[in-house]
Design an enzyme around this catalytic site. Structure first.
Site, PDB file in Angstrom:
ATOM      1  CB  SER A 224      -6.723  -5.444  33.897  1.00 57.55           C
ATOM      2  OG  SER A 224      -6.273  -4.362  34.655  1.00 57.55           O
ATOM      3  CG  ASP A 451      -9.186  -6.604  41.242  1.00 51.14           C
ATOM      4  OD1 ASP A 451      -8.178  -5.872  41.327  1.00 51.14           O
ATOM      5  OD2 ASP A 451      -9.480  -7.248  40.224  1.00 51.14           O
ATOM      6  CG  HIS A 479      -5.890  -7.291  38.754  1.00 50.67           C
ATOM      7  ND1 HIS A 479      -7.081  -6.618  38.639  1.00 50.67           N
ATOM      8  CD2 HIS A 479      -5.175  -6.975  37.632  1.00 50.67           C
ATOM      9  CE1 HIS A 479      -7.085  -5.907  37.528  1.00 50.67           C
ATOM     10  NE2 HIS A 479      -5.943  -6.125  36.895  1.00 50.67           N
TER      11      HIS A 479
END
Length: 509
Positions: A224, A451, A479
Protein backbone atom coordinates in the site's frame (compact mmCIF):
# COMPACT_ATOMS: atom_id res chain seq x y z
CA UNK A 1 -13.12 16.23 7.80
CA UNK A 2 -13.34 14.14 4.63
CA UNK A 3 -12.33 10.52 4.68
CA UNK A 4 -10.30 10.72 1.46
CA UNK A 5 -7.03 8.81 1.13
CA UNK A 6 -8.11 5.53 2.68
CA UNK A 7 -4.65 4.02 2.39
CA UNK A 8 -4.79 2.33 5.71
CA UNK A 9 -2.58 -0.33 7.25
CA UNK A 10 -2.67 -3.89 6.07
CA UNK A 11 -2.71 -4.70 9.79
CA UNK A 12 -6.25 -3.34 9.99
CA UNK A 13 -7.38 -6.54 8.29
CA UNK A 14 -6.23 -8.56 11.27
CA UNK A 15 -8.67 -6.66 13.49
CA UNK A 16 -11.56 -7.24 11.11
CA UNK A 17 -10.68 -10.92 10.95
CA UNK A 18 -10.92 -11.10 14.73
CA UNK A 19 -14.37 -9.52 14.65
CA UNK A 20 -15.51 -11.96 11.99
CA UNK A 21 -14.33 -14.89 14.10
CA UNK A 22 -16.34 -13.61 16.98
CA UNK A 23 -19.62 -12.60 15.31
CA UNK A 24 8.67 4.38 -16.45
CA UNK A 25 13.04 5.19 -19.80
CA UNK A 26 15.16 2.26 -20.98
CA UNK A 27 13.54 -1.00 -22.03
CA UNK A 28 12.34 -3.09 -19.13
CA UNK A 29 14.40 -5.90 -17.59
CA UNK A 30 17.70 -4.81 -19.13
CA UNK A 31 19.29 -4.80 -15.69
CA UNK A 32 19.48 -8.08 -13.81
CA UNK A 33 18.37 -8.44 -10.21
CA UNK A 34 21.18 -8.32 -7.64
CA UNK A 35 22.34 -11.77 -6.62
CA UNK A 36 23.51 -10.98 -3.10
CA UNK A 37 23.47 -8.25 -0.51
CA UNK A 38 24.80 -9.75 2.68
CA UNK A 39 28.44 -8.74 2.33
CA UNK A 40 28.04 -5.67 4.54
CA UNK A 41 28.09 -2.00 3.67
CA UNK A 42 30.64 -0.93 1.07
CA UNK A 43 33.73 0.48 2.73
CA UNK A 44 34.34 2.99 -0.06
CA UNK A 45 31.00 4.78 0.38
CA UNK A 46 31.49 8.27 1.80
CA UNK A 47 28.45 9.17 3.88
CA UNK A 48 29.86 12.57 4.79
CA UNK A 49 28.11 14.27 7.70
CA UNK A 50 25.87 11.22 8.11
CA UNK A 51 28.74 8.79 8.70
CA UNK A 52 28.05 8.39 12.42
CA UNK A 53 24.49 7.31 11.68
CA UNK A 54 25.57 4.80 9.05
CA UNK A 55 28.31 3.38 11.28
CA UNK A 56 26.18 2.78 14.38
CA UNK A 57 25.67 -0.67 15.87
CA UNK A 58 22.26 -2.03 16.79
CA UNK A 59 21.66 -3.58 20.20
CA UNK A 60 19.11 -6.32 19.56
CA UNK A 61 17.09 -7.47 22.56
CA UNK A 62 14.32 -10.02 22.97
CA UNK A 63 10.81 -8.54 22.82
CA UNK A 64 7.22 -9.54 22.07
CA UNK A 65 7.84 -8.96 18.34
CA UNK A 66 10.89 -11.27 18.38
CA UNK A 67 14.02 -9.14 18.56
CA UNK A 68 13.90 -5.36 18.88
CA UNK A 69 16.39 -2.53 18.52
CA UNK A 70 16.43 1.24 18.17
CA UNK A 71 18.05 3.02 15.22
CA UNK A 72 19.17 6.63 15.63
CA UNK A 73 18.61 8.99 12.69
CA UNK A 74 18.66 12.76 12.26
CA UNK A 75 15.37 14.54 12.72
CA UNK A 76 16.29 16.78 9.77
CA UNK A 77 18.64 15.35 7.12
CA UNK A 78 19.56 18.91 6.15
CA UNK A 79 20.91 19.35 9.68
CA UNK A 80 22.57 16.03 10.64
CA UNK A 81 24.35 17.60 13.61
CA UNK A 82 21.05 18.70 15.11
CA UNK A 83 18.32 16.84 16.95
CA UNK A 84 18.03 13.07 16.53
CA UNK A 85 15.16 10.61 16.86
CA UNK A 86 14.97 6.87 17.50
CA UNK A 87 13.26 4.41 15.16
CA UNK A 88 11.91 1.14 16.52
CA UNK A 89 12.94 -2.00 14.61
CA UNK A 90 11.80 -5.61 15.01
CA UNK A 91 13.46 -8.68 13.52
CA UNK A 92 12.71 -12.33 12.90
CA UNK A 93 15.95 -14.10 12.08
CA UNK A 94 16.06 -16.41 9.07
CA UNK A 95 15.43 -20.09 9.61
CA UNK A 96 18.49 -20.79 7.43
CA UNK A 97 21.60 -18.86 6.35
CA UNK A 98 20.10 -15.54 5.24
CA UNK A 99 20.55 -13.81 1.92
CA UNK A 100 20.39 -10.63 3.95
CA UNK A 101 17.66 -8.57 5.51
CA UNK A 102 14.26 -7.97 3.96
CA UNK A 103 12.73 -4.74 5.20
CA UNK A 104 8.95 -4.74 5.37
CA UNK A 105 6.49 -1.86 5.51
CA UNK A 106 2.77 -2.56 6.01
CA UNK A 107 1.45 0.75 4.66
CA UNK A 108 -0.79 3.46 6.02
CA UNK A 109 0.90 5.82 6.23
CA UNK A 110 0.70 5.36 9.95
CA UNK A 111 0.97 1.60 10.38
CA UNK A 112 3.35 0.12 12.92
CA UNK A 113 5.73 -2.35 11.33
CA UNK A 114 6.73 -3.66 14.73
CA UNK A 115 3.11 -4.60 15.43
CA UNK A 116 2.77 -5.98 11.90
CA UNK A 117 5.72 -8.37 11.99
CA UNK A 118 4.11 -11.19 13.94
CA UNK A 119 0.97 -11.21 11.80
CA UNK A 120 3.12 -11.09 8.66
CA UNK A 121 4.98 -14.20 9.81
CA UNK A 122 1.64 -16.00 9.67
CA UNK A 123 1.10 -14.81 6.08
CA UNK A 124 4.64 -15.18 4.72
CA UNK A 125 5.81 -18.35 3.02
CA UNK A 126 8.27 -20.74 4.61
CA UNK A 127 10.63 -19.99 1.71
CA UNK A 128 10.73 -16.31 2.60
CA UNK A 129 11.16 -16.95 6.33
CA UNK A 130 14.00 -19.37 5.63
CA UNK A 131 15.82 -17.01 3.26
CA UNK A 132 15.81 -13.60 4.93
CA UNK A 133 16.08 -11.91 8.27
CA UNK A 134 12.68 -10.24 8.21
CA UNK A 135 12.93 -6.72 9.61
CA UNK A 136 10.03 -4.36 10.08
CA UNK A 137 9.96 -0.96 11.71
CA UNK A 138 7.87 1.92 12.92
CA UNK A 139 8.59 4.81 10.53
CA UNK A 140 9.33 8.23 11.98
CA UNK A 141 6.33 9.69 13.75
CA UNK A 142 4.60 6.34 14.18
CA UNK A 143 3.86 4.42 17.37
CA UNK A 144 7.28 3.80 18.98
CA UNK A 145 9.34 6.12 16.75
CA UNK A 146 8.90 9.64 18.13
CA UNK A 147 5.14 9.31 17.62
CA UNK A 148 2.96 12.16 16.45
CA UNK A 149 0.48 13.08 19.19
CA UNK A 150 -2.40 15.44 18.59
CA UNK A 151 -5.60 14.99 20.59
CA UNK A 152 -7.06 12.89 23.39
CA UNK A 153 -9.46 10.00 22.85
CA UNK A 154 -12.61 12.05 23.41
CA UNK A 155 -11.58 14.59 20.78
CA UNK A 156 -10.60 11.82 18.38
CA UNK A 157 -14.07 10.33 18.82
CA UNK A 158 -15.56 13.68 17.85
CA UNK A 159 -13.27 14.09 14.84
CA UNK A 160 -13.83 10.62 13.38
CA UNK A 161 -17.61 10.96 13.78
CA UNK A 162 -17.80 14.41 12.22
CA UNK A 163 -20.19 14.78 9.28
CA UNK A 164 -19.09 17.92 7.40
CA UNK A 165 -21.41 20.23 5.51
CA UNK A 166 -19.99 20.55 1.99
CA UNK A 167 -23.04 22.24 0.53
CA UNK A 168 -22.01 25.78 1.51
CA UNK A 169 -18.79 27.77 1.39
CA UNK A 170 -19.16 28.34 5.11
CA UNK A 171 -19.30 24.60 5.64
CA UNK A 172 -16.07 24.14 3.69
CA UNK A 173 -14.41 26.85 5.72
CA UNK A 174 -15.49 25.05 8.88
CA UNK A 175 -13.68 21.98 7.57
CA UNK A 176 -10.51 24.00 6.94
CA UNK A 177 -10.79 25.45 10.43
CA UNK A 178 -11.07 21.93 11.84
CA UNK A 179 -7.88 20.96 10.01
CA UNK A 180 -6.05 24.02 11.29
CA UNK A 181 -7.17 23.27 14.85
CA UNK A 182 -6.04 19.66 14.51
CA UNK A 183 -2.61 20.51 13.07
CA UNK A 184 -2.00 23.17 15.71
CA UNK A 185 -2.74 20.58 18.38
CA UNK A 186 -0.30 18.17 16.69
CA UNK A 187 2.45 20.78 16.61
CA UNK A 188 1.83 21.75 20.22
CA UNK A 189 1.97 18.17 21.49
CA UNK A 190 4.53 16.66 19.10
CA UNK A 191 7.00 19.47 18.54
CA UNK A 192 9.50 19.61 15.69
CA UNK A 193 9.01 16.01 14.59
CA UNK A 194 5.57 16.98 13.26
CA UNK A 195 7.27 18.79 10.36
CA UNK A 196 9.66 15.93 9.54
CA UNK A 197 7.56 12.80 9.00
CA UNK A 198 7.47 13.16 5.22
CA UNK A 199 8.09 10.21 2.90
CA UNK A 200 11.40 11.52 1.57
CA UNK A 201 12.84 11.63 5.10
CA UNK A 202 11.46 8.15 5.79
CA UNK A 203 13.12 6.83 2.61
CA UNK A 204 16.44 8.25 3.79
CA UNK A 205 15.88 6.39 7.05
CA UNK A 206 15.56 3.19 5.02
CA UNK A 207 19.06 3.67 3.65
CA UNK A 208 20.51 4.06 7.12
CA UNK A 209 18.70 0.85 8.11
CA UNK A 210 20.13 -0.95 5.09
CA UNK A 211 23.69 -0.04 5.94
CA UNK A 212 23.42 -0.67 9.68
CA UNK A 213 21.86 -4.08 8.99
CA UNK A 214 24.97 -4.92 6.95
CA UNK A 215 23.54 -4.95 3.42
CA UNK A 216 25.08 -3.43 0.27
CA UNK A 217 21.65 -3.07 -1.30
CA UNK A 218 18.12 -2.82 0.08
CA UNK A 219 15.77 -5.77 -0.26
CA UNK A 220 12.29 -4.53 0.50
CA UNK A 221 8.64 -5.59 0.56
CA UNK A 222 6.20 -2.70 0.83
CA UNK A 223 2.42 -2.80 0.91
CA UNK A 224 0.00 0.00 0.00
CA UNK A 225 1.58 3.32 1.07
CA UNK A 226 4.73 1.25 1.57
CA UNK A 227 5.00 1.12 -2.22
CA UNK A 228 5.33 4.91 -2.31
CA UNK A 229 8.03 4.69 0.33
CA UNK A 230 9.84 2.00 -1.66
CA UNK A 231 9.55 3.90 -4.94
CA UNK A 232 10.89 7.01 -3.23
CA UNK A 233 13.86 5.03 -1.94
CA UNK A 234 14.60 3.69 -5.43
CA UNK A 235 14.46 7.22 -6.85
CA UNK A 236 16.83 8.55 -4.19
CA UNK A 237 19.23 5.60 -4.13
CA UNK A 238 18.90 3.65 -7.43
CA UNK A 239 22.42 2.23 -7.06
CA UNK A 240 21.54 0.83 -3.63
CA UNK A 241 18.21 -0.72 -4.64
CA UNK A 242 18.17 -4.48 -4.43
CA UNK A 243 15.06 -6.61 -4.89
CA UNK A 244 12.09 -4.34 -4.27
CA UNK A 245 8.51 -5.61 -4.26
CA UNK A 246 5.78 -2.95 -4.26
CA UNK A 247 2.39 -4.58 -3.60
CA UNK A 248 -0.84 -2.57 -3.80
CA UNK A 249 0.89 0.21 -5.67
CA UNK A 250 0.61 3.95 -5.18
CA UNK A 251 2.39 5.95 -7.89
CA UNK A 252 4.05 8.95 -6.17
CA UNK A 253 3.70 11.02 -9.34
CA UNK A 254 -0.09 11.08 -8.93
CA UNK A 255 -1.63 14.33 -7.78
CA UNK A 256 -3.84 14.42 -4.71
CA UNK A 257 -6.83 14.95 -7.00
CA UNK A 258 -5.97 11.88 -9.04
CA UNK A 259 -5.61 9.84 -5.87
CA UNK A 260 -8.96 10.96 -4.52
CA UNK A 261 -10.72 10.24 -7.81
CA UNK A 262 -8.97 6.89 -8.24
CA UNK A 263 -9.81 5.71 -4.77
CA UNK A 264 -13.41 6.79 -5.12
CA UNK A 265 -13.71 4.72 -8.28
CA UNK A 266 -11.86 1.85 -6.59
CA UNK A 267 -14.15 1.66 -3.59
CA UNK A 268 -17.20 2.13 -5.79
CA UNK A 269 -16.10 -0.85 -7.88
CA UNK A 270 -15.35 -2.98 -4.84
CA UNK A 271 -18.72 -2.13 -3.31
CA UNK A 272 -20.48 -3.05 -6.55
CA UNK A 273 -18.68 -6.39 -6.56
CA UNK A 274 -19.81 -6.97 -2.98
CA UNK A 275 -23.42 -6.03 -3.76
CA UNK A 276 -23.52 -8.35 -6.77
CA UNK A 277 -22.26 -11.19 -4.59
CA UNK A 278 -24.59 -10.33 -1.70
CA UNK A 279 -27.68 -10.35 -3.91
CA UNK A 280 -26.98 -13.97 -4.82
CA UNK A 281 -27.50 -15.05 -1.21
CA UNK A 282 -30.67 -15.50 0.79
CA UNK A 283 -29.48 -13.44 3.75
CA UNK A 284 -28.67 -10.27 1.82
CA UNK A 285 -30.47 -7.19 3.21
CA UNK A 286 -30.36 -5.56 -0.24
CA UNK A 287 -32.94 -6.17 -2.97
CA UNK A 288 -33.36 -5.77 -6.71
CA UNK A 289 -30.54 -5.07 -9.13
CA UNK A 290 -26.96 -4.14 -8.30
CA UNK A 291 -27.82 -0.51 -9.04
CA UNK A 292 -30.74 -0.74 -6.62
CA UNK A 293 -28.51 -2.29 -3.97
CA UNK A 294 -25.98 0.52 -4.33
CA UNK A 295 -28.77 3.08 -3.93
CA UNK A 296 -29.95 1.32 -0.78
CA UNK A 297 -26.48 1.59 0.73
CA UNK A 298 -26.33 5.26 -0.20
CA UNK A 299 -29.74 5.75 1.40
CA UNK A 300 -28.41 4.18 4.60
CA UNK A 301 -25.43 6.56 4.55
CA UNK A 302 -27.70 9.55 3.98
CA UNK A 303 -29.98 8.40 6.79
CA UNK A 304 -27.00 8.15 9.16
CA UNK A 305 -26.18 11.79 8.43
CA UNK A 306 -29.63 13.17 9.16
CA UNK A 307 -30.54 10.65 11.89
CA UNK A 308 -27.49 8.81 13.28
CA UNK A 309 -28.19 5.18 14.15
CA UNK A 310 -28.36 3.89 17.70
CA UNK A 311 -25.52 1.57 18.71
CA UNK A 312 -26.52 0.60 22.24
CA UNK A 313 -23.77 2.87 23.57
CA UNK A 314 -23.37 6.59 24.15
CA UNK A 315 -21.96 6.87 20.62
CA UNK A 316 -24.16 7.07 17.56
CA UNK A 317 -23.33 5.78 14.09
CA UNK A 318 -22.85 8.93 12.04
CA UNK A 319 -22.46 8.96 8.28
CA UNK A 320 -18.67 9.23 8.56
CA UNK A 321 -18.46 6.27 10.92
CA UNK A 322 -20.87 4.24 8.79
CA UNK A 323 -18.74 4.77 5.70
CA UNK A 324 -15.53 3.84 7.54
CA UNK A 325 -17.22 0.69 8.82
CA UNK A 326 -18.29 -0.27 5.31
CA UNK A 327 -15.06 0.69 3.58
CA UNK A 328 -12.75 -1.31 5.83
CA UNK A 329 -14.57 -4.56 4.99
CA UNK A 330 -13.91 -3.99 1.28
CA UNK A 331 -10.18 -4.47 1.73
CA UNK A 332 -10.64 -8.24 1.54
CA UNK A 333 -13.33 -10.42 -0.01
CA UNK A 334 -13.12 -12.64 3.07
CA UNK A 335 -14.87 -9.88 5.05
CA UNK A 336 -17.91 -9.54 2.78
CA UNK A 337 -19.98 -11.80 5.03
CA UNK A 338 -19.19 -9.48 7.94
CA UNK A 339 -20.37 -6.50 5.89
CA UNK A 340 -23.62 -8.34 5.23
CA UNK A 341 -24.10 -8.72 8.98
CA UNK A 342 -23.43 -5.03 9.56
CA UNK A 343 -25.74 -3.87 6.78
CA UNK A 344 -28.48 -6.25 7.86
CA UNK A 345 -28.48 -4.87 11.39
CA UNK A 346 -28.36 -1.27 10.18
CA UNK A 347 -30.95 -1.51 7.40
CA UNK A 348 -33.43 -3.89 9.00
CA UNK A 349 -33.12 -3.05 12.69
CA UNK A 350 -31.66 0.45 12.64
CA UNK A 351 -28.80 -0.98 14.70
CA UNK A 352 -25.44 0.65 13.92
CA UNK A 353 -23.40 -1.29 16.46
CA UNK A 354 -21.73 -3.71 14.04
CA UNK A 355 -20.70 -1.04 11.57
CA UNK A 356 -19.45 1.04 14.48
CA UNK A 357 -17.27 -1.85 15.65
CA UNK A 358 -15.78 -2.11 12.15
CA UNK A 359 -15.12 1.62 12.09
CA UNK A 360 -13.39 1.30 15.46
CA UNK A 361 -11.09 -1.35 14.00
CA UNK A 362 -10.26 1.01 11.15
CA UNK A 363 -9.28 3.73 13.60
CA UNK A 364 -7.60 1.36 16.12
CA UNK A 365 -10.09 2.31 18.82
CA UNK A 366 -10.21 -0.16 21.70
CA UNK A 367 -13.32 -1.23 23.63
CA UNK A 368 -12.31 0.93 26.59
CA UNK A 369 -12.43 4.04 24.39
CA UNK A 370 -8.69 4.49 24.04
CA UNK A 371 -6.81 4.42 20.73
CA UNK A 372 -4.16 1.71 20.65
CA UNK A 373 -2.06 3.42 17.98
CA UNK A 374 -1.46 6.90 16.61
CA UNK A 375 -2.21 5.77 13.06
CA UNK A 376 -4.88 8.40 12.39
CA UNK A 377 -2.70 11.30 13.49
CA UNK A 378 0.35 9.96 11.65
CA UNK A 379 -1.71 9.28 8.54
CA UNK A 380 -2.72 12.92 8.22
CA UNK A 381 0.67 14.25 9.26
CA UNK A 382 2.52 12.32 6.55
CA UNK A 383 0.01 13.01 3.81
CA UNK A 384 -0.17 16.73 4.55
CA UNK A 385 3.62 17.03 4.38
CA UNK A 386 3.86 15.07 1.13
CA UNK A 387 1.19 16.82 -0.94
CA UNK A 388 -1.83 19.06 -0.59
CA UNK A 389 -4.84 19.64 -2.78
CA UNK A 390 -6.12 23.07 -3.74
CA UNK A 391 -8.31 24.81 -1.18
CA UNK A 392 -9.92 26.95 -3.88
CA UNK A 393 -13.65 26.40 -3.50
CA UNK A 394 -14.38 26.40 -7.24
CA UNK A 395 -11.60 23.86 -7.83
CA UNK A 396 -12.88 21.60 -5.09
CA UNK A 397 -16.48 21.75 -6.27
CA UNK A 398 -15.49 21.01 -9.87
CA UNK A 399 -13.45 18.03 -8.74
CA UNK A 400 -16.24 16.81 -6.47
CA UNK A 401 -18.61 16.82 -9.45
CA UNK A 402 -16.15 14.71 -11.46
CA UNK A 403 -15.66 12.28 -8.59
CA UNK A 404 -19.41 11.86 -8.14
CA UNK A 405 -19.70 10.90 -11.81
CA UNK A 406 -17.32 7.97 -11.39
CA UNK A 407 -18.48 7.05 -7.89
CA UNK A 408 -22.08 8.12 -7.23
CA UNK A 409 -22.38 6.01 -4.07
CA UNK A 410 -19.15 6.79 -2.22
CA UNK A 411 -17.66 9.71 -4.16
CA UNK A 412 -18.67 12.31 -1.60
CA UNK A 413 -16.30 10.73 0.93
CA UNK A 414 -13.33 11.36 -1.37
CA UNK A 415 -14.21 14.92 -2.32
CA UNK A 416 -13.05 18.27 -0.92
CA UNK A 417 -9.69 16.80 0.00
CA UNK A 418 -8.17 20.28 -0.04
CA UNK A 419 -9.80 20.95 3.30
CA UNK A 420 -7.90 18.06 4.95
CA UNK A 421 -4.65 20.03 5.07
CA UNK A 422 -6.09 23.53 5.00
CA UNK A 423 -4.15 26.11 7.04
CA UNK A 424 -1.77 23.34 8.15
CA UNK A 425 0.63 24.43 10.86
CA UNK A 426 3.86 23.22 9.18
CA UNK A 427 4.99 23.78 5.57
CA UNK A 428 4.59 21.19 2.84
CA UNK A 429 7.73 19.19 2.02
CA UNK A 430 6.45 17.98 -1.32
CA UNK A 431 7.76 15.22 -3.56
CA UNK A 432 10.75 14.46 -5.79
CA UNK A 433 11.04 15.83 -9.32
CA UNK A 434 11.84 12.41 -10.79
CA UNK A 435 10.71 8.96 -9.70
CA UNK A 436 12.07 6.98 -12.65
CA UNK A 437 14.94 5.53 -10.57
CA UNK A 438 17.26 5.32 -13.55
CA UNK A 439 19.90 2.64 -13.01
CA UNK A 440 17.90 0.63 -10.49
CA UNK A 441 17.57 -3.11 -11.10
CA UNK A 442 14.15 -4.57 -11.95
CA UNK A 443 11.51 -3.53 -9.42
CA UNK A 444 8.47 -5.78 -9.05
CA UNK A 445 5.15 -3.91 -8.92
CA UNK A 446 2.13 -5.98 -7.86
CA UNK A 447 -1.42 -4.87 -8.62
CA UNK A 448 -4.81 -6.44 -7.93
CA UNK A 449 -7.44 -5.88 -10.62
CA UNK A 450 -10.21 -4.84 -8.21
CA UNK A 451 -8.19 -3.35 -5.36
CA UNK A 452 -10.35 -0.65 -3.77
CA UNK A 453 -7.66 1.33 -1.94
CA UNK A 454 -4.95 1.29 -4.59
CA UNK A 455 -6.70 0.85 -7.96
CA UNK A 456 -5.05 -1.44 -10.49
CA UNK A 457 -4.31 1.43 -12.88
CA UNK A 458 -1.98 2.85 -10.23
CA UNK A 459 0.12 -0.32 -10.40
CA UNK A 460 0.21 0.00 -14.17
CA UNK A 461 1.22 3.64 -13.79
CA UNK A 462 3.95 2.95 -11.23
CA UNK A 463 5.41 0.14 -13.33
CA UNK A 464 5.68 2.66 -16.17
CA UNK A 465 7.00 5.49 -14.00
CA UNK A 466 9.85 3.30 -12.76
CA UNK A 467 12.46 2.87 -15.51
CA UNK A 468 12.87 -0.79 -14.50
CA UNK A 469 9.34 -1.50 -13.27
CA UNK A 470 7.94 -4.98 -13.90
CA UNK A 471 4.18 -5.44 -13.52
CA UNK A 472 2.74 -8.54 -11.85
CA UNK A 473 -1.06 -8.75 -11.88
CA UNK A 474 -3.37 -10.57 -9.52
CA UNK A 475 -6.83 -11.01 -11.00
CA UNK A 476 -9.06 -10.74 -7.98
CA UNK A 477 -10.56 -8.70 -5.17
CA UNK A 478 -9.05 -6.98 -2.17
CA UNK A 479 -6.13 -4.82 -1.14
CA UNK A 480 -2.62 -6.22 -1.83
CA UNK A 481 -1.90 -9.74 -3.06
CA UNK A 482 1.18 -11.33 -1.48
CA UNK A 483 0.44 -13.99 1.10
CA UNK A 484 1.20 -17.67 1.46
CA UNK A 485 -2.34 -18.73 0.58
CA UNK A 486 -2.17 -16.84 -2.73
CA UNK A 487 0.18 -19.46 -4.13
CA UNK A 488 0.57 -18.03 -7.64
CA UNK A 489 1.59 -14.54 -6.50
CA UNK A 490 3.66 -15.95 -3.65
CA UNK A 491 5.58 -18.23 -5.98
CA UNK A 492 6.48 -15.40 -8.36
CA UNK A 493 7.39 -12.97 -5.58
CA UNK A 494 9.47 -15.55 -3.71
CA UNK A 495 11.37 -16.47 -6.86
CA UNK A 496 12.18 -12.80 -7.38
CA UNK A 497 13.15 -12.05 -3.77
CA UNK A 498 15.00 -15.28 -3.03
CA UNK A 499 16.52 -16.25 -6.38
CA UNK A 500 16.52 -12.94 -8.25
CA UNK A 501 14.28 -14.39 -10.95
CA UNK A 502 12.49 -11.50 -12.66
CA UNK A 503 9.10 -12.46 -14.12
CA UNK A 504 8.02 -11.32 -17.57
CA UNK A 505 6.50 -7.86 -17.49
CA UNK A 506 2.73 -8.35 -17.54
CA UNK A 507 2.68 -11.77 -15.81
CA UNK A 508 -0.81 -12.49 -14.47
CA UNK A 509 -2.06 -14.75 -11.70
Amino acid sequence: MPTARLLRPVVVLVGIAALVLTGCAPDKNQVTAPTSSASGPSADVDYGDLADFYDQQLDWKKCDAGQCATLTVPLDYDDPSGETIGLALARHEADDTPIGSLLINPGGPGASGVDFLQSFLGEATSTLKKSFDLVSFDPRGIQRSSPIECVDAKEMDRITALDPDTSTDAGLQDMIDESAKFSNACLDRSGAVFGHVDTISAAKDLDVMRAVLGDDVLHYLGFSYGTKLGATYAALFPDRAGRLVLDGALDPTLTEGAIESGQAAGFEGALRAYVADCLKGSSCPLTGSVDNGMKQIRALLDRAKTSPLDTGTDRELTQALAFSGIAVTLYSQSFWSALTQGLTAAIRQGDGSILLSFSDVYYDRAEDGTYSTNSTEAFRAVNCLDDRSSTDVDDMRAQAAEITKVAPTVGSFFSYGGTSCGDWSVPEVGSLDDYSAQGAPPILVVGTTNDPATPYKWAQSLATTLSSGVLLTYEGEGHTAYRAENSCIAKVVDAYLVDGTVPDDGTRC
